[in-house]
Scaffold this motif. Structure first.
Motif, PDB file in Angstrom:
ATOM      1  N   PRO A 136      34.410  30.794  57.631  1.00 44.92           N
ATOM      2  CA  PRO A 136      33.152  31.536  57.011  1.00 44.92           C
ATOM      3  C   PRO A 136      32.632  32.589  57.984  1.00 44.92           C
ATOM      4  O   PRO A 136      32.478  32.225  59.050  1.00 44.92           O
ATOM      5  CB  PRO A 136      32.383  30.605  56.713  1.00 44.92           C
ATOM      6  CG  PRO A 136      33.504  29.239  56.479  1.00 44.92           C
ATOM      7  CD  PRO A 136      34.491  29.472  57.674  1.00 44.92           C
ATOM      8  N   TYR A 137      32.305  33.688  57.195  1.00 43.42           N
ATOM      9  CA  TYR A 137      31.615  34.641  57.855  1.00 43.42           C
ATOM     10  C   TYR A 137      30.316  35.149  57.088  1.00 43.42           C
ATOM     11  O   TYR A 137      30.371  35.336  55.848  1.00 43.42           O
ATOM     12  CB  TYR A 137      32.475  36.005  57.944  1.00 43.42           C
ATOM     13  CG  TYR A 137      32.119  37.265  59.062  1.00 43.42           C
ATOM     14  CD1 TYR A 137      32.184  37.280  60.289  1.00 43.42           C
ATOM     15  CD2 TYR A 137      31.351  38.138  58.294  1.00 43.42           C
ATOM     16  CE1 TYR A 137      31.628  38.345  60.947  1.00 43.42           C
ATOM     17  CE2 TYR A 137      31.066  39.139  59.239  1.00 43.42           C
ATOM     18  CZ  TYR A 137      31.186  39.258  60.591  1.00 43.42           C
ATOM     19  OH  TYR A 137      30.697  40.280  61.208  1.00 43.42           O
ATOM     20  N   ALA A 168      36.455  50.152  54.322  1.00 39.45           N
ATOM     21  CA  ALA A 168      36.134  48.947  53.574  1.00 39.45           C
ATOM     22  C   ALA A 168      35.950  47.852  54.592  1.00 39.45           C
ATOM     23  O   ALA A 168      36.067  47.767  55.927  1.00 39.45           O
ATOM     24  CB  ALA A 168      37.570  48.458  52.807  1.00 39.45           C
ATOM     25  N   VAL A 169      35.122  46.653  53.891  1.00 37.16           N
ATOM     26  CA  VAL A 169      35.025  45.436  54.830  1.00 37.16           C
ATOM     27  C   VAL A 169      36.300  44.589  54.844  1.00 37.16           C
ATOM     28  O   VAL A 169      37.273  44.936  53.928  1.00 37.16           O
ATOM     29  CB  VAL A 169      33.845  44.658  54.127  1.00 37.16           C
ATOM     30  CG1 VAL A 169      32.599  45.487  54.577  1.00 37.16           C
ATOM     31  CG2 VAL A 169      34.111  43.948  52.816  1.00 37.16           C
ATOM     32  N   PRO A 170      36.270  43.540  55.751  1.00 36.05           N
ATOM     33  CA  PRO A 170      37.752  43.108  55.717  1.00 36.05           C
ATOM     34  C   PRO A 170      38.120  42.280  54.580  1.00 36.05           C
ATOM     35  O   PRO A 170      37.098  41.908  53.858  1.00 36.05           O
ATOM     36  CB  PRO A 170      37.387  42.047  57.142  1.00 36.05           C
ATOM     37  CG  PRO A 170      36.533  42.771  57.921  1.00 36.05           C
ATOM     38  CD  PRO A 170      35.770  43.525  56.834  1.00 36.05           C
ATOM     39  N   ASN A 171      39.476  42.163  54.392  1.00 38.50           N
ATOM     40  CA  ASN A 171      40.015  41.320  53.073  1.00 38.50           C
ATOM     41  C   ASN A 171      39.367  40.030  53.120  1.00 38.50           C
ATOM     42  O   ASN A 171      39.390  39.086  54.310  1.00 38.50           O
ATOM     43  CB  ASN A 171      41.442  41.214  53.135  1.00 38.50           C
ATOM     44  CG  ASN A 171      42.021  42.893  52.917  1.00 38.50           C
ATOM     45  OD1 ASN A 171      41.359  43.656  52.524  1.00 38.50           O
ATOM     46  ND2 ASN A 171      43.284  42.821  53.221  1.00 38.50           N
ATOM     47  N   GLY A 172      38.658  39.661  51.896  1.00 34.80           N
ATOM     48  CA  GLY A 172      38.303  38.264  51.991  1.00 34.80           C
ATOM     49  C   GLY A 172      36.675  38.501  51.984  1.00 34.80           C
ATOM     50  O   GLY A 172      35.853  37.436  51.604  1.00 34.80           O
ATOM     51  N   LEU A 173      35.934  39.431  52.339  1.00 39.66           N
ATOM     52  CA  LEU A 173      34.582  39.581  52.504  1.00 39.66           C
ATOM     53  C   LEU A 173      34.112  40.776  51.627  1.00 39.66           C
ATOM     54  O   LEU A 173      34.947  41.608  51.065  1.00 39.66           O
ATOM     55  CB  LEU A 173      34.311  40.220  54.069  1.00 39.66           C
ATOM     56  CG  LEU A 173      34.857  39.259  55.080  1.00 39.66           C
ATOM     57  CD1 LEU A 173      34.207  39.588  56.512  1.00 39.66           C
ATOM     58  CD2 LEU A 173      34.473  37.846  55.059  1.00 39.66           C
ATOM     59  N   THR A 174      32.868  40.418  51.301  1.00 39.41           N
ATOM     60  CA  THR A 174      32.214  41.352  50.446  1.00 39.41           C
ATOM     61  C   THR A 174      30.826  41.853  51.087  1.00 39.41           C
ATOM     62  O   THR A 174      30.139  41.348  51.767  1.00 39.41           O
ATOM     63  CB  THR A 174      31.922  41.025  49.089  1.00 39.41           C
ATOM     64  OG1 THR A 174      31.014  39.632  49.183  1.00 39.41           O
ATOM     65  CG2 THR A 174      33.337  40.394  48.470  1.00 39.41           C
ATOM     66  N   LEU A 175      30.177  43.145  50.649  1.00 36.41           N
ATOM     67  CA  LEU A 175      28.953  43.533  50.968  1.00 36.41           C
ATOM     68  C   LEU A 175      28.008  43.103  50.058  1.00 36.41           C
ATOM     69  O   LEU A 175      28.028  43.751  48.865  1.00 36.41           O
ATOM     70  CB  LEU A 175      29.044  44.932  51.468  1.00 36.41           C
ATOM     71  CG  LEU A 175      27.579  45.549  51.713  1.00 36.41           C
ATOM     72  CD1 LEU A 175      26.894  44.944  53.024  1.00 36.41           C
ATOM     73  CD2 LEU A 175      27.749  47.001  51.809  1.00 36.41           C
ATOM     74  N   GLY A 184      31.614  35.932  53.383  1.00 36.48           N
ATOM     75  CA  GLY A 184      33.007  35.501  52.793  1.00 36.48           C
ATOM     76  C   GLY A 184      33.920  34.916  53.820  1.00 36.48           C
ATOM     77  O   GLY A 184      33.318  34.525  54.838  1.00 36.48           O
ATOM     78  N   THR A 185      35.060  34.744  53.585  1.00 40.62           N
ATOM     79  CA  THR A 185      36.022  34.062  54.351  1.00 40.62           C
ATOM     80  C   THR A 185      37.178  34.994  54.669  1.00 40.62           C
ATOM     81  O   THR A 185      38.091  35.388  53.596  1.00 40.62           O
ATOM     82  CB  THR A 185      37.028  32.663  53.821  1.00 40.62           C
ATOM     83  OG1 THR A 185      35.584  31.998  53.690  1.00 40.62           O
ATOM     84  CG2 THR A 185      37.710  32.083  54.778  1.00 40.62           C
ATOM     85  N   PRO A 186      37.379  35.525  55.876  1.00 41.33           N
ATOM     86  CA  PRO A 186      38.386  36.653  56.061  1.00 41.33           C
ATOM     87  C   PRO A 186      39.735  36.118  55.762  1.00 41.33           C
ATOM     88  O   PRO A 186      40.046  34.916  56.205  1.00 41.33           O
ATOM     89  CB  PRO A 186      38.386  36.848  57.701  1.00 41.33           C
ATOM     90  CG  PRO A 186      36.854  36.513  57.909  1.00 41.33           C
ATOM     91  CD  PRO A 186      36.723  35.335  56.946  1.00 41.33           C
TER      92      PRO A 186
END
Length: 672
Positions: A136-137, A168-175, A184-186
């Motif tokens: 988790p991030y 874009a932010v990393p796949n699996g993450l949202t702003l 989210g979780t990358p």
């Protein structure tokens, strides 16, 4: 980097003092009211207009204005006034009071309070923490100044010049649009570069395109992506030949690897991680044809190697070329060129980097081409380049997302990046949602290979003259890359690069401009080998075994001496010039490609000569020496800059495609 857009807004706290003095019993009392009448907040750099109304002012004497606090008023009298905050950058919010007093009755006044907030900005050079796939991030982007509440977004939109800003932010993450938190979780490794934009309650906006988040992979993927050397043994057979054994060499072959003939697996014998043999049935070479030979490793990881062409064509006594029926193709400023079968129909196609777009042409199998659906491709530009033109240079091919289809990595010459396009297998492409940061200008060359043997394709970028070089970018398997820190003493500026295992340890090595040899450590880092005896001003380099001793050699263009140097590998990462080197060629040789052009089982060289608009063909003697072909050099367009070889009309003979940067053409030369 930040950008601020100011919008007019205001905030005011009102205090009204009314006094009865000065009024006769017969006249209504004077009163002062202001608009806006309540407290307001503005951002520094904005202004606010305030109007005053005086009731029962029979002689229209109006008001006088007074300011308490920093800033300026546009006047001290009149029905309205404009307040301008102080220009020095504020470190904290400031409060000011603006009062209007009746001239007719100085005991009557009204005041408003304005809160001036510092300029809205996203602090530049802020560093967001790294993350890990599956963990988790949750981290927030910092903001300074402005008037809350804020609205956040990631900018990734088209630009009217035909290319796009990527981000874009990393796949699996949202702003989170309300808080600026990235959470989210990358789901995949790599580094994502993006531009965050924030808008405050007044409408002011700020942006920072220097944001990035690096995500570490959770574990190695598995089997290596194999790398295939030239030559194949044999390189060609005559049509109608009986069944035979094809021997291939390279790096990263696994026990379950197969040699594929136009995508069809052959019965393959594993010799070791650098050698395979495969049974080719007579039916595959019954007619004149050229096959794309690849090696495939099974999963996890694994995947298809690069292509080496095999001809079913009779040996040629002489070699000559003629322009294809629709040659040349028109492409503005073509500076990158690659050949592959992008729509998987068995015909060789080409991709051309031209100025700020990528043009894809699908082969019809007769030497002519049709524009692929969706071509030309718009190329994203990195946020950190502040929307600069991508100005393309160099193309590498490979399956960067494990889709089973060939994609493209395209160098952005002056934007310190490579754009990644995913092949769909039908001649169309989609793009990665982030770019690979090549960390320097100008990006001259990209080389694809699995440099850490994890089953994902990586990239090496060579820059000249500024920035770190070479830059090794380890792939995540989904089009994102993480840069590998190199030894501080390893900084080689260059124009061209090529990969191969020069010392036989099963790890991919690299040559930059021929003279510089870097031995791979197997983790994406390199150790510098002794310099090879070649001109350091190399423009175009190719790696193959030119003398048949099982050790990789190097051929490099020397564009200041108008020669080609052939360096014979000793098998330990060192090289010795071939007896005939350097070999005179045309004026300003710029690019080089190897292949068996006369189907005699010996590798040849074709060289694009920028200075005299020709292609020189050197026929290999099989011992590292070469003889210029009768009829060579061959005329092409103006400023030949890149060259590739493939069989564009399916007759079992290698043809040439040449990108001519000066006159904006691509010459298709069919062997006769």
């Amino acid at each position: 980097m930040f950008r601020i857009t100011s919008w007019v807004a205001a905030s005011v706290v009102v205090g009204v003092a009314a006094f009865a003095g000065g009024c006769s019993n017969s006249a209504p009392p004077i009163s002062v009211t202001l608009s806006p009448s309540s407290s307001q907040a503005i951002d520094q750099g904005e202004t606010v207009s305030i109007g005053a109304t005086v009731a029962n002012d029979r002689f229209n004497k109006g008001v006088t204005w007074a300011l308490s606090g920093p800033g300026l008023l546009s006047s001290d009298a009149g029905p309205s006034v404009t307040y301008t905050p102080p220009s020095p950058v504020l470190s904290s919010a400031q409060q000011v009071t603006i009062a209007a007093t009746s001239v007719a009755d100085p005991m009557e006044s009204a005041s408003v309070q304005i809160t001036v907030n510092p300029y809205l900005q996203i602090p530049i050079n802020q560093s967001l923490p790294n993350g890990t796939v599956g963990a988790p991030y949750n981290e927030s982007i910092s903001v300074m100044g402005g008037t809350p509440p804020y609205q956040w977004s990631v900018y990734d939109g088209p630009i009217d010049t035909g290319w796009e800003v990527g981000g874009a932010v990393p796949n699996g993450l949202t702003l989170d649009p309300a808080t600026g938190a990235v959470s989210g979780t990358p789901t995949g490794g790599g580094t994502w570069y993006f531009e965050a934009t924030v808008t405050d309650a007044t409408g002011a906006a700020a942006a920072d395109g220097f944001l990035s988040i690096e995500i570490y992979p959770s574990a190695l993927a598995g089997n290596s992506v194999p790398f295939l050397n030239q030559p194949l043994v044999p390189t060609a057979v005559s049509p109608g030949s009986s069944a035979f054994t094809l021997s291939v060499s390279g790096t990263g072959f696994g026990p379950g690897a197969t040699v594929d003939f136009n995508g069809k697996p052959l019965t393959t014998t594993y010799v070791d991680n650098e050698h395979l043999s495969a049974a080719v049935p007579a039916s595959d070479v019954a007619n004149a044809t050229t096959a794309a030979i690849t090696v495939a490793n099974p999963g996890p990881g694994g995947g298809q190697s690069n292509i080496v062409y095999f001809q079913a064509g009779a040996p040629e006594v002489t070699v000559s070329f003629a322009n294809a029926p629709n040659s040349p193709l028109q492409v503005y400023s073509p500076s990158g060129l690659a050949a592959s079968d992008f729509n998987e129909d068995g015909n060789a196609d080409i991709a051309v980097a031209g100025s700020i777009k990528v043009y894809v042409y699908l082969g019809n199998g007769n030497g002519t081409f049709a524009t692929a659906p969706g071509s030309p491709l718009n190329v994203p530009s990195p946020p950190y380049a502040d929307a600069g033109s991508p100005d393309l240079n160099g193309i590498a091919t490979g399956d960067f997302n494990h889709s089973g289809h060939t994609g493209l990595a395209v160098g952005l010459f002056q934007d310190e990046a490579a754009a990644i396009f995913f092949g769909n297998g039908n001649g169309t492409f989609g793009s990665s949602n982030t770019l690979a940061n090549t960390s320097g200008m100008y990006t001259n060359s990209l080389t694809a290979g699995d440099f850490n043997s994890d089953g994902n394709l990586d990239l090496v970028a060579v820059n000249f003259p500024s920035g770190s070089s070479p830059v090794v970018l380890l792939g995540s398997g989904e089009g994102a890359f993480n840069e590998v820190p190199q030894n501080a003493n390893l900084r080689i500026e260059g124009n061209s690069s090529a990969a191969g295992d020069f010392n036989g340890d099963g790890k991919l090595d690299l040559t930059v401009d021929g003279a510089n040899v870097l031995l791979g450590n197997g983790d994406g880092t390199f150790t510098q080998a002794p310099p090879a005896p070649a001109d350091t001003n190399g423009y175009g380099v190719v790696v193959a075994d030119f003398n048949g001793d099982g050790k990789l050699d190097i051929a490099v263009c020397n564009n200041t001496t108008n020669t080609v140097t052939v360096l014979l590998g000793n098998g330990d990462g060192t090289f010795t010039p071939a007896s005939s080197s350097p070999i005179p060629v045309g004026n300003t040789p710029e690019a080089i490609v190897a292949g068996d052009f006369n189907n005699d089982g010996k590798l040849d060289l074709a060289i694009a000569n920028y200075g005299d608009n020709t292609v020189t063909l050197l026929l290999g003697n099989g011992d590292g020496t070469f003889t210029e072909a009768v009829g060579s050099p061959y005329a092409v367009g103006q400023g030949p800059y890149e060259i590739v070889a493939a069989d564009f009309n399916g007759d079992g003979k290698l043809d040439l495609a040449v990108a001519n940067i000066t006159d904006g053409t691509v010459s298709i030369l069919l062997q006769q």
